[in-house]
Design a protein around this motif. Sequence first.
Motif, PDB file in Angstrom:
ATOM      1  N   GLY A 130      -6.414 -16.206  -6.513  1.00 52.87           N
ATOM      2  CA  GLY A 130      -6.739 -16.425  -7.918  1.00 52.87           C
ATOM      3  C   GLY A 130      -6.480 -15.178  -8.741  1.00 52.87           C
ATOM      4  N   PRO A 131      -6.765 -15.236 -10.036  1.00 50.05           N
ATOM      5  CA  PRO A 131      -6.533 -14.088 -10.918  1.00 50.05           C
ATOM      6  C   PRO A 131      -7.216 -12.813 -10.403  1.00 50.05           C
ATOM      7  N   GLY A 132      -6.451 -11.733 -10.326  1.00 44.29           N
ATOM      8  CA  GLY A 132      -6.981 -10.446  -9.892  1.00 44.29           C
ATOM      9  C   GLY A 132      -7.104 -10.278  -8.391  1.00 44.29           C
ATOM     10  N   GLU A 133      -6.799 -11.305  -7.614  1.00 39.66           N
ATOM     11  CA  GLU A 133      -6.890 -11.236  -6.152  1.00 39.66           C
ATOM     12  C   GLU A 133      -5.493 -10.984  -5.587  1.00 39.66           C
ATOM     13  N   HIS A 134      -5.152  -9.747  -5.335  1.00 45.08           N
ATOM     14  CA  HIS A 134      -3.814  -9.411  -4.861  1.00 45.08           C
ATOM     15  C   HIS A 134      -3.738  -9.292  -3.351  1.00 45.08           C
ATOM     16  N   GLY A 135      -4.825  -9.445  -2.636  1.00 45.29           N
ATOM     17  CA  GLY A 135      -4.837  -9.207  -1.200  1.00 45.29           C
ATOM     18  C   GLY A 135      -4.561 -10.410  -0.322  1.00 45.29           C
ATOM     19  N   ALA A 136      -4.258 -11.563  -0.906  1.00 40.26           N
ATOM     20  CA  ALA A 136      -4.087 -12.771  -0.099  1.00 40.26           C
ATOM     21  C   ALA A 136      -2.982 -12.644   0.944  1.00 40.26           C
ATOM     22  N   LEU A 137      -1.921 -11.926   0.630  1.00 39.82           N
ATOM     23  CA  LEU A 137      -0.797 -11.791   1.560  1.00 39.82           C
ATOM     24  C   LEU A 137      -0.657 -10.376   2.095  1.00 39.82           C
TER      25      LEU A 137
ATOM     26  N   VAL B 153       0.537 -10.376  -5.965  1.00 37.53           N
ATOM     27  CA  VAL B 153       0.336 -11.034  -4.667  1.00 37.53           C
ATOM     28  C   VAL B 153       1.665 -11.096  -3.917  1.00 37.53           C
ATOM     29  N   ILE B 154       2.697 -11.499  -4.611  1.00 41.22           N
ATOM     30  CA  ILE B 154       4.013 -11.605  -3.985  1.00 41.22           C
ATOM     31  C   ILE B 154       4.548 -10.219  -3.627  1.00 41.22           C
ATOM     32  N   ASP B 155       4.284  -9.232  -4.464  1.00 37.49           N
ATOM     33  CA  ASP B 155       4.681  -7.858  -4.154  1.00 37.49           C
ATOM     34  C   ASP B 155       4.022  -7.374  -2.868  1.00 37.49           C
TER      35      ASP B 155
ATOM     36  N   ARG C 283      15.951 -13.254   2.642  1.00 39.40           N
ATOM     37  CA  ARG C 283      14.799 -13.715   3.400  1.00 39.40           C
ATOM     38  C   ARG C 283      13.685 -14.210   2.484  1.00 39.40           C
ATOM     39  N   GLN C 284      13.853 -14.053   1.198  1.00 41.82           N
ATOM     40  CA  GLN C 284      12.880 -14.584   0.250  1.00 41.82           C
ATOM     41  C   GLN C 284      13.485 -15.859  -0.332  1.00 41.82           C
ATOM     42  N   ILE C 285      12.878 -16.980  -0.021  1.00 44.04           N
ATOM     43  CA  ILE C 285      13.405 -18.278  -0.428  1.00 44.04           C
ATOM     44  C   ILE C 285      12.433 -18.906  -1.420  1.00 44.04           C
ATOM     45  N   SER C 286      12.957 -19.331  -2.548  1.00 49.37           N
ATOM     46  CA  SER C 286      12.145 -19.999  -3.564  1.00 49.37           C
ATOM     47  C   SER C 286      12.592 -21.442  -3.680  1.00 49.37           C
ATOM     48  N   VAL C 287      11.636 -22.321  -3.907  1.00 49.10           N
ATOM     49  CA  VAL C 287      11.920 -23.736  -4.084  1.00 49.10           C
ATOM     50  C   VAL C 287      11.436 -24.132  -5.468  1.00 49.10           C
ATOM     51  N   CYS C 288      12.349 -24.634  -6.277  1.00 51.56           N
ATOM     52  CA  CYS C 288      11.972 -25.073  -7.624  1.00 51.56           C
ATOM     53  C   CYS C 288      11.064 -26.287  -7.547  1.00 51.56           C
ATOM     54  N   SER C 289      10.253 -26.431  -8.587  1.00 52.67           N
ATOM     55  CA  SER C 289       9.324 -27.558  -8.605  1.00 52.67           C
ATOM     56  C   SER C 289      10.074 -28.866  -8.819  1.00 52.67           C
ATOM     57  N   GLY C 290       9.417 -29.914  -8.458  1.00 54.56           N
ATOM     58  CA  GLY C 290       9.939 -31.268  -8.607  1.00 54.56           C
ATOM     59  C   GLY C 290       8.959 -32.218  -7.959  1.00 54.56           C
TER      60      GLY C 290
ATOM     61  N   TYR D 286       5.862  -5.867   0.582  1.00 58.95           N
ATOM     62  CA  TYR D 286       5.561  -4.558   1.184  1.00 58.95           C
ATOM     63  C   TYR D 286       5.145  -4.710   2.641  1.00 58.95           C
ATOM     64  N   THR D 287       4.474  -5.799   2.962  1.00 62.77           N
ATOM     65  CA  THR D 287       3.970  -6.029   4.319  1.00 62.77           C
ATOM     66  C   THR D 287       5.062  -6.465   5.281  1.00 62.77           C
ATOM     67  N   MET D 288       5.993  -7.257   4.783  1.00 57.30           N
ATOM     68  CA  MET D 288       6.956  -7.908   5.649  1.00 57.30           C
ATOM     69  C   MET D 288       8.238  -7.087   5.764  1.00 57.30           C
TER      70      MET D 288
END
Length: 191
Positions: free
Chosen positions: A148-155, A177-179, A59-66, A183-185
Amino acid sequence: MLQHLTTTPAKYFNLEASLFNPEMFGKYVTGKHLTWQQTLLLIAVKRAINDCPENPFPRQISVCSGKGTGKTFLVSGIILWFLFSFPLCRVMTTAPTGDQLFSVLWSELSSAIQRMKDFYREQYIWQNKFIRMVANPQNWFARAKTSGPGEHGALAGMHASSMLAVVDEAASVEEGVIDEARYTMTNENNL
């Protein structure tokens, strides 16, 4: 108004047909050709939504840059599809800078809503940091918040039976942030 949402589970919807349905998005995408990269992302989302115990899919999908692969265009369509298809869902979007989040992703979302036919466009309420669904604007929405840096609450801190987290330019977003999103989902329809 959106009666089909209470009778048809979203996981049975045809994602490709919904995203590129001329009835929803108008002539702008009629007959649109998808890149192979976009096709792979749609397949991954479809498999994750239609997950079953016999055929587990991440359920975690990553898309490489391009450059020029249509990531932002397609992700904005997926966000709007998810909002429309899952009643009372929450969509969390983040990026390392406000410029990336609002000038790129949120701008593309605005354009996609404007291209929709009236019936569909009227289901969405556009705001600077939210896209809300008319049927229940306080509990059914997408939110944009920088990380931004140090802001882990966005998600962090959001809960719903159906949730989608989108991290734009994830390589520049702190792992914390991703962690928090992980935990939430914890529910069935969380991507």
